[in-house]
Design a protein around this motif. Structure first.
Motif: not given
Ligand SMILES: CC(=O)NCCS(=O)(=O)O
Length: 391
Positions: A70, A73, A75, A107, A170, A211, A243, A246, A272, A275, A297, A305, A307, A340
């Motif tokens: 990217h 952008m 996030f 994040y 997205y 993505e 994308h 998870r 990805h 992960r 990544l 992580y 998330y 990424d």
């Protein structure tokens, strides 16, 4: 404690997203493309070409390619509130003294999520990327995370790096009410138009679908977008990039939806994987489905992580080990790699690894771990080239 904290954070995050994002549908124009009688395939002058933000180019011009980056952008959709004791450092301007915290909590700072504010720094990085031997970047920003193809066009002109922009949508939390209500046919029309006519009210055309964002479990709105992606790909013969959610089974679930809707899995990248799938047996099972396998990544070494706390984010050394494993298993024609970059702290301006990390640091490491120069060239040049070329 962690569970409660995460649930509260999740709810807060979703409320924010609903306020912060509206997708911008592309120009709803009448298509100039022609559908061959008896087929769904659109006649297109793009066949055998790669479509960059500056127009179609011969695939041989691309050179070394990062398939998932990217350049501009936001996030904000994935803001993850910091622990109460970390509020001060999270809200401080980004500077040397708080980089130690941002590296582990990227994040948790609103400012860190606004890569769109760093176009000058990104331009410098792209010039360095060229000096490091890079040729092309696939810019994966889709509707919902502030795609800005006008800036991409300017960056391509000013740096000489080929930039390929992404069509589509997205993850669900960024879908507008309008997007959610659309039929698969309408979503297909929008995606096709972004490739054939231009994106977000401009004449800048996308060269890849994605993505395309999916969560786990895949939501109804995301399933419609996946079907539309497959229909658009069947018409255009274009590359797709996904994308996944998870969960180790998420990539296969997405591929199944695409396959059933007529998508071409051999021209689809699953992003990805670093992960998402950790077990070697499960990875080989997924690899058999035939998509490109993307480790994207590189440079991101993060202990917790947020998330999904069960995830142990691999180190770069572990990523290289997985690439060597896939090469040894015969998948050298299916691997693509990238960084990424989607937060500010990963830019060299803020002491991060930057867009040239793979070329300058990871490739030499690959060469010491059983991956030869010919295989490196496949991963960086040949595989991206074949993927990006319209059928
Ligand atoms: C921009 C983007 O979707 N990056 C992936 C972040 S994730 O944490 O690997 O899902």
């Amino acid at each position: 404690m962690i569970g409660h904290h995460m649930q509260a954070n999740q709810a807060q995050r979703h409320r924010r997203v609903q306020c912060a994002f509206q997708t911008t549908p592309a120009r709803q124009g009448h298509f100039l493309s022609v559908i061959f009688p008896g087929s769904q395939k659109t006649m297109s002058s793009l066949s055998g070409k790669v479509q960059t933000v500056l127009g179609a180019v011969d695939p041989g011009q691309l050179g070394r390619t990062m398939t998932h980056e990217h350049l501009t952008m936001s996030f904000e959709c994935c803001y993850f509130p910091p622990a109460p004791g970390d509020k001060a450092v999270a809200e401080a301007p980004i500077e040397m003294r708080n980089l130690f915290w941002l590296k582990q909590n990227p994040y948790g700072s609103h400012e860190n999520l606004l890569l769109c504010q760093e176009t000058d720094a990104v331009k410098e990085e792209l010039l360095f990327y060229r000096r490091s031997g890079g040729g092309t970047i696939v810019e994966n920003t889709t509707a919902g995370i502030s795609r800005d193809v006008t800036t991409l066009k300017r960056l391509a002109k000013e740096t000489g790096v080929h930039i390929v922009a992404g069509a589509g949508f997205y993850v669900d939390v960024t879908h507008s009410d309008e997007t959610r209500k659309m039929t698969v046919e309408k979503l297909t029309d929008i995606i096709v138009s972004e490739v054939l006519h231009g994106t977000d009210g401009t004449s800048v055309k996308c060269g890849v679908i994605g993505e395309i964002g999916t969560s786990w479990p895949i939501t109804d709105s995301e399933k419609k977008v996946l079907k539309a992606t497959a229909h658009a790909q069947a018409q255009l013969g274009c590359p797709v990039i996904i994308h996944p959610g998870r969960n180790p089974v998420a990539p296969a679930a997405v591929v199944q939806i695409l396959q059933e809707a007529g998508g071409d899995i051999s021209k689809t990248v699953m992003s990805h994987l670093d992960r998402t799938i950790f077990d070697e047996g499960e990875l080989l099972e997924f690899a058999k489905m035939g998509s490109y396998l993307e480790y994207d990544l590189f440079g991101m070494e993060l202990l917790n992580y947020p998330y999904k706390l069960e995830v142990d984010m691999p180190s770069d050394s572990q990523r290289v080990k997985t690439l060597a494993f896939l090469v040894a298993e015969g998948y050298e024609d299916r691997i693509v790699i990238a960084h990424d970059i989607h937060t500010k702290n990963r830019l060299t301006k803020y002491g991060g690894h930057g867009y040239s990390h793979i070329l300058n640091n990871i490739v030499p490491k690959m060469l010491t771990r059983g991956i030869n120069q010919n295989q490196v060239d496949k991963i960086l040049i040949e595989n991206p080239k074949h993927w990006l070329t319209f059928k």
